[in-house]
Design an enzyme around this catalytic site. Structure first.
Site, PDB file in Angstrom:
ATOM      1  N   ARG A 113       0.840  -1.196   0.000  1.00 19.84           N
ATOM      2  CA  ARG A 113       0.000   0.000   0.000  1.00 19.84           C
ATOM      3  C   ARG A 113       0.875   1.247   0.000  1.00 19.84           C
ATOM      4  NH1 ARG A 113      -4.974   1.876   2.905  1.00 19.84           N
ATOM      5  NH2 ARG A 113      -4.713   3.196   1.061  1.00 19.84           N
ATOM      6  N   ASP A 131      -2.985  -0.265   8.964  1.00 19.64           N
ATOM      7  CA  ASP A 131      -1.944   0.735   9.186  1.00 19.64           C
ATOM      8  C   ASP A 131      -1.128   0.385  10.420  1.00 19.64           C
ATOM      9  OD1 ASP A 131      -2.966   2.212   7.025  1.00 19.64           O
ATOM     10  OD2 ASP A 131      -4.368   3.303   8.320  1.00 19.64           O
ATOM     11  N   GLU A 171      -4.299  13.726   5.135  1.00 21.25           N
ATOM     12  CA  GLU A 171      -3.178  13.636   4.204  1.00 21.25           C
ATOM     13  C   GLU A 171      -3.279  14.784   3.205  1.00 21.25           C
ATOM     14  OE1 GLU A 171      -2.573   8.840   4.090  1.00 21.25           O
ATOM     15  OE2 GLU A 171      -4.466   9.713   3.471  1.00 21.25           O
ATOM     16  N   ARG A 217      -6.900  16.250   1.623  1.00 20.50           N
ATOM     17  CA  ARG A 217      -7.908  15.189   1.517  1.00 20.50           C
ATOM     18  C   ARG A 217      -9.145  15.557   2.334  1.00 20.50           C
ATOM     19  NH1 ARG A 217      -6.900   8.938   3.706  1.00 20.50           N
ATOM     20  NH2 ARG A 217      -9.037   8.578   4.422  1.00 20.50           N
ATOM     21  N   TYR A 234      -4.987   5.507  -3.375  1.00 19.41           N
ATOM     22  CA  TYR A 234      -3.988   6.562  -3.311  1.00 19.41           C
ATOM     23  C   TYR A 234      -3.252   6.697  -4.645  1.00 19.41           C
ATOM     24  CZ  TYR A 234      -4.285   6.789   1.822  1.00 19.41           C
ATOM     25  OH  TYR A 234      -4.700   6.945   3.124  1.00 19.41           O
TER      26      TYR A 234
END
Length: 478
Positions: free
Chosen positions: A49, A73, A236, A252, A342
């Site tokens: 990722r 994450d 982000e 974002r 992303y």
């Protein structure tokens, strides 16, 4: 904390062509999009990722991303890995490990930044043991396993070996909770009193809310500082230097991206405002200046490119172009209509654009490249001026002004209106224009009886095989 390590091989080299174009041509044909997968889930790592992409001073492409045991994450046993290309993205070297240590340590969310003066390549990321962003303790003790740490690695040999540093004490206010580098690519200012400044964006957590903040260095990375956070509502985010020296922050946010501006090199920003031309499902995107070294008098100096998933969910990866420093985004094209997440853009040495993105349901990190010819469109300011009153059941003329913002002449063309069902309009001729030149035309429109309220009209300009469009809302009265 500092150590130098050579990168290690991880897994087999992958080269999978996924869309039109082939990987053997060093210079793709003008007007083409080429794509290839750099990762496949389960090869070298269960999952991958968070893409980051840049081009070094030597022209080497560097693509970094997380190698993850799960899709989760930090905190997790995540490593930062990289692939390099020395032929402009045609072929890629085997995957290499930049940073990975024994569990429970993990490193995630990479962002690349090249100092164009020294040639040093920076790779920022978060370092976690017990906690991630939401659970991180306050404070900036660089040995506390409950604090999400701010680390980076740097390379002085074009990405072959890396030295690791921890800068939590330098950039984290002890009152903040979590803090992590926004993935993708940082910037270096090219003009003004802060020329040469390196800027890397972060998201921070403070008193239960999220903010965006710039970390910056004026000594080529020896020391780092953070400015004043902007928010709440930060996430982000990326920055881009405009041709007047202003730094624009693009954040974002759903249902639209939010932007803020800095006149002091990223130290402070204006409050966030929505950019309604940039719909967003709260997904990490990318913004960049096409020609960062072009003087302000060059039309290319005001060209920006932007990528994100333009939808209400993570799909429909789209690239847009602005001709006016991000005030409007008249040019756009879909790269991938399917599931995507992303994305990050960078300029390639030959003038093409590189795009690294998460394709499918996070099954691949995919590299694409394209040029402005593939993107299509033309840079033009388009302004619609309707009459003071627009009545149902009558005919009227909409004044449309088009200004050529390209660096080349545009031949004579047409302007036409896209109107709602039941309305009528027809194209009108538009004269040839030189760079910076504009003209007004009047486009006829007939409004049907019974129409009322606010109506969105779009004017499309076509010339020299290119198109651009602009919109305005008009009010129809009975």
């Amino acid at each position: 904390m500092q150590r130098t390590v050579p990168v290690a091989l991880l897994g087999a080299a992958l080269l999978v062509v996924t869309t039109t174009g082939t990987a053997q041509a060093a210079s793709p044909a003008p007007g083409t999009l080429t794509s290839q997968d750099l990762t496949v889930d389960g090869v070298g790592s269960p999952h991958y990722r968070i893409p980051a992409l840049t081009s070094s001073n030597k022209g080497t492409l560097l693509a970094a991303y997380d190698a993850r045991p799960t899709l989760g994450d930090l905190p997790s046993h995540i490593g930062i890995v990289m692939r390099r290309s020395t032929d402009g993205g045609t072929t890629w070297q085997a995957q290499q490990v930049v940073r990975k240590d024994a569990a429970p340590k993990g490193y995630g969310d990479p962002s690349l930044l090249v100092d164009r003066v020294t040639g040093r390549i920076f790779l920022f990321y978060a370092a976690g043991e017990n906690q991630g962003f939401s659970g991180s303790a306050t404070g900036n003790d660089e040995t506390d396993p409950d604090v999400l740490q701010a680390d980076y690695s740097y390379s002085d040999d074009d990405g072959l070996t890396w030295t690791h540093r921890r800068i939590t004490k330098q950039i984290k206010n002890p009152a903040w909770g979590g803090m992590f580098a926004a993935s993708g690519e940082g910037i270096q200012l090219r003009n003004g009193p802060h020329k040469g400044r390196l800027i890397q964006q972060y998201a921070i957590r403070n008193n239960g809310s999220n903010y965006a903040v710039s970390a910056y260095s004026d000594d080529h990375g020896d020391t780092w500082h953070t400015g004043t956070p902007v928010g709440p509502g930060g996430d982000e985010n990326k920055t881009v230097e405009l041709n007047d020296g202003t730094v624009m922050l693009n954040n974002r946010s759903a249902p639209y991206r939010t932007v803020a501006y800095s006149s002091d090199g990223g130290a402070t920003y204006t409050p966030f405002v929505q950019d309604t031309e940039l719909p967003d499902p709260a997904n990490n995107g990318s913004v960049m200046r096409y020609a960062p070294d072009a003087p302000a008098t060059d039309p290319q100096s005001s060209w920006l490119l932007f990528s994100n998933t333009e939808a209400t969910s993570r799909k429909n990866l789209t690239v847009k172009m602005s001709c006016d420093n991000g005030r409007t985004w008249p040019i756009k094209k879909v790269v991938d209509p399917g599931a995507a997440a992303y994305s990050t853009l960078t300029r390639l040495p030959g003038g093409r654009l590189g795009l690294l993105y998460e394709r499918g349901n996070y099954e691949h990190i995919t590299y694409s490249s394209f040029d402005l010819k593939w993107l299509g469109g033309t840079c033009a300011d388009i302004t619609l001026t309707p009459p003071a009153t627009l009545k149902a059941g009558t005919s009227a003329e909409i004044t449309v002004r088009v200004v050529n913002r390209m660096d080349v002449r545009r031949d004579a063309g047409t302007v036409e209106l896209t109107v709602p069902a039941g309305w009528t309009s027809k194209p009108v001729a538009f004269p040839a224009t030189r760079p910076g030149e504009g003209a007004n035309v009047k486009v006829p429109v007939t409004v049907p009886a019974g129409a009322s309220g606010d109506v969105r009209l779009t004017a499309t300009y076509r010339a020299s095989g290119k198109t651009a469009s602009g919109s305005a809302t008009v009010t129809v009265t009975p």
